[in-house]
Scaffold this motif. Sequence first.
Motif, PDB file in Angstrom:
ATOM      1  N   UNK A 148       0.790  -1.196   0.005  1.00 44.51           N
ATOM      2  CA  UNK A 148       0.091   0.121   0.016  1.00 44.51           C
ATOM      3  C   UNK A 148       0.972   1.332   0.036  1.00 44.51           C
ATOM      4  N   UNK A 149       0.330   2.219  -0.529  1.00 41.65           N
ATOM      5  CA  UNK A 149       0.880   3.462  -0.503  1.00 41.65           C
ATOM      6  C   UNK A 149      -0.108   4.591  -0.069  1.00 41.65           C
ATOM      7  N   UNK A 177      -4.627   3.678  11.040  1.00 41.29           N
ATOM      8  CA  UNK A 177      -4.568   4.463  12.336  1.00 41.29           C
ATOM      9  C   UNK A 177      -3.216   4.730  12.734  1.00 41.29           C
ATOM     10  N   UNK A 178      -2.235   4.162  11.775  1.00 50.05           N
ATOM     11  CA  UNK A 178      -0.854   4.588  12.143  1.00 50.05           C
ATOM     12  C   UNK A 178      -0.142   5.636  10.879  1.00 50.05           C
ATOM     13  N   UNK A 179      -1.003   5.579   9.977  1.00 53.29           N
ATOM     14  CA  UNK A 179      -0.725   6.756   9.083  1.00 53.29           C
ATOM     15  C   UNK A 179       0.723   6.652   8.327  1.00 53.29           C
ATOM     16  N   UNK A 180       0.994   5.591   7.933  1.00 49.27           N
ATOM     17  CA  UNK A 180       2.331   5.242   7.294  1.00 49.27           C
ATOM     18  C   UNK A 180       2.115   5.709   5.774  1.00 49.27           C
ATOM     19  N   UNK A 181       3.350   5.959   5.181  1.00 49.63           N
ATOM     20  CA  UNK A 181       3.350   6.137   3.618  1.00 49.63           C
ATOM     21  C   UNK A 181       3.462   4.920   2.938  1.00 49.63           C
ATOM     22  N   UNK A 186      -2.758  17.035   3.690  1.00 54.18           N
ATOM     23  CA  UNK A 186      -2.785  18.122   4.811  1.00 54.18           C
ATOM     24  C   UNK A 186      -2.651  17.386   6.225  1.00 54.18           C
ATOM     25  N   UNK A 187      -1.562  17.775   6.915  1.00 56.66           N
ATOM     26  CA  UNK A 187      -1.188  17.271   8.062  1.00 56.66           C
ATOM     27  C   UNK A 187      -2.445  16.985   9.031  1.00 56.66           C
ATOM     28  N   UNK A 188      -2.664  15.589   9.380  1.00 55.01           N
ATOM     29  CA  UNK A 188      -3.684  15.305  10.343  1.00 55.01           C
ATOM     30  C   UNK A 188      -4.860  15.062   9.549  1.00 55.01           C
ATOM     31  N   UNK A 189      -5.025  15.373   8.065  1.00 54.22           N
ATOM     32  CA  UNK A 189      -6.025  15.093   7.467  1.00 54.22           C
ATOM     33  C   UNK A 189      -6.247  13.826   7.031  1.00 54.22           C
ATOM     34  N   UNK A 190      -7.438  13.433   6.115  1.00 56.00           N
ATOM     35  CA  UNK A 190      -7.740  12.353   5.747  1.00 56.00           C
ATOM     36  C   UNK A 190      -6.721  11.791   4.674  1.00 56.00           C
ATOM     37  N   UNK A 191      -6.336  10.620   4.633  1.00 53.51           N
ATOM     38  CA  UNK A 191      -5.150   9.809   4.011  1.00 53.51           C
ATOM     39  C   UNK A 191      -5.772   9.616   2.592  1.00 53.51           C
ATOM     40  N   UNK A 192      -4.911   9.484   1.475  1.00 49.41           N
ATOM     41  CA  UNK A 192      -5.220   9.067   0.379  1.00 49.41           C
ATOM     42  C   UNK A 192      -4.370   8.031  -0.231  1.00 49.41           C
ATOM     43  N   UNK A 193      -5.154   7.032  -0.546  1.00 45.55           N
ATOM     44  CA  UNK A 193      -4.643   5.868  -1.138  1.00 45.55           C
ATOM     45  C   UNK A 193      -4.295   5.913  -2.450  1.00 45.55           C
ATOM     46  N   UNK A 194      -2.757   5.468  -3.018  1.00 46.08           N
ATOM     47  CA  UNK A 194      -2.293   5.740  -4.244  1.00 46.08           C
ATOM     48  C   UNK A 194      -1.957   4.428  -4.843  1.00 46.08           C
ATOM     49  N   UNK A 232      19.883  12.343  -6.452  1.00 46.76           N
ATOM     50  CA  UNK A 232      20.627  13.508  -6.643  1.00 46.76           C
ATOM     51  C   UNK A 232      20.308  13.599  -8.220  1.00 46.76           C
ATOM     52  N   UNK A 233      19.818  12.544  -9.014  1.00 51.95           N
ATOM     53  CA  UNK A 233      19.493  12.861 -10.411  1.00 51.95           C
ATOM     54  C   UNK A 233      17.951  12.959 -10.766  1.00 51.95           C
ATOM     55  N   UNK A 234      17.265  13.216  -9.398  1.00 54.41           N
ATOM     56  CA  UNK A 234      15.928  13.611  -9.728  1.00 54.41           C
ATOM     57  C   UNK A 234      14.923  12.602  -8.693  1.00 54.41           C
ATOM     58  N   UNK A 235      13.630  12.777  -8.949  1.00 52.40           N
ATOM     59  CA  UNK A 235      12.758  12.168  -7.855  1.00 52.40           C
ATOM     60  C   UNK A 235      12.430  10.769  -8.788  1.00 52.40           C
ATOM     61  N   UNK A 236      11.852   9.908  -8.064  1.00 53.35           N
ATOM     62  CA  UNK A 236      11.537   8.712  -8.570  1.00 53.35           C
ATOM     63  C   UNK A 236      10.294   7.816  -8.120  1.00 53.35           C
ATOM     64  N   UNK A 237       9.644   7.385  -8.948  1.00 51.70           N
ATOM     65  CA  UNK A 237       8.405   6.749  -8.707  1.00 51.70           C
ATOM     66  C   UNK A 237       8.475   5.355  -8.203  1.00 51.70           C
ATOM     67  N   UNK A 238       7.685   4.940  -7.112  1.00 48.63           N
ATOM     68  CA  UNK A 238       7.447   3.882  -6.634  1.00 48.63           C
ATOM     69  C   UNK A 238       5.936   3.380  -7.007  1.00 48.63           C
ATOM     70  N   UNK A 239       5.626   2.181  -6.952  1.00 51.24           N
ATOM     71  CA  UNK A 239       4.411   1.462  -7.353  1.00 51.24           C
ATOM     72  C   UNK A 239       3.996   0.260  -6.197  1.00 51.24           C
TER      73      UNK A 239
END
Length: 272
Positions: free
Chosen positions: A5-6, A172-176, A11-19, A254-261
């Motif tokens: 899961x991602x 409940x633990x709000x992980x990324x 918003x800090x403390x706001x509802x989470x968004x599953x990606x 260093x060479x830019x952002x990377x995407x995880x899936x």
Amino acid sequence: MQLAHLWRYPMKSGAGEALESAVVGEEGLVQDRRFVIVAARGKFVTARTHPLLQRLSLREQGAGHWRLAHLDRPECGEITFATDPQAERLDIQVWADQFTALSVSDEADAWLSKQVGMAVRLVWLGEQSTRYRDVIDQRVSAADGFPLLLANEASLAALNAETPTADHGMDQFRPNLVISGADAWAEDQWQEVRIGDVRFRLVSSCTRCAMVNVDPATGLKRDDKEPLATLARVRRFDDGQVHFGYNLIALDLAHGNVTVHVGDDVEVITHQ
């Protein structure tokens, strides 16, 4: 092991968004905890004292455009706004860190003040946060202290097996980043992991407070004080704190952002 899961929390403390996928940058997942609610003198407001915040949804509607709404009360209406890099800068405080952020809109401030029950403002960190943490030598979003949080599904199952109700959700633990396929508490032994094409370092285990007792589905604190009560029994470390999950930083960006899936393989590179 896989990334199961991602989650991000605009918003800090706001509802989470599953990606299904997310871009990883130096400050964490892109658009994660970029907005903060602040009260008088710029001090941050969170679900620790106002658990109903977890039922307030902030979602991106397009580049720089956002919608703010209550998940349970459509009669509250919604607020839309666009971020402005040239907006008024305000002094704010998240824990002991004092830095600046950008104002959003009078309409958003008024709407949030009504939901929270006191005068508050919504601020945006901008494209680049001005918050810098010496302990990790880098910029950070409005997260409690570190860019990313990892949790293990098996560890939650082990915790549930110890609790009277065994009904706690990972939200409940709000992980990324949520990992599947590992043994319970295996993350205690990890030092570096690779998820997809991104390498991460586990900086420290995450200390927990009564905020984990908030039910994200209702925005109310649980009367049984779980799972913190069980964590205090089974996951109290030598520092006297209770722990669940691990704080991460991304490496080699260093060479830019990377995407995880979701579904990416997870590999342990080095152990503690």
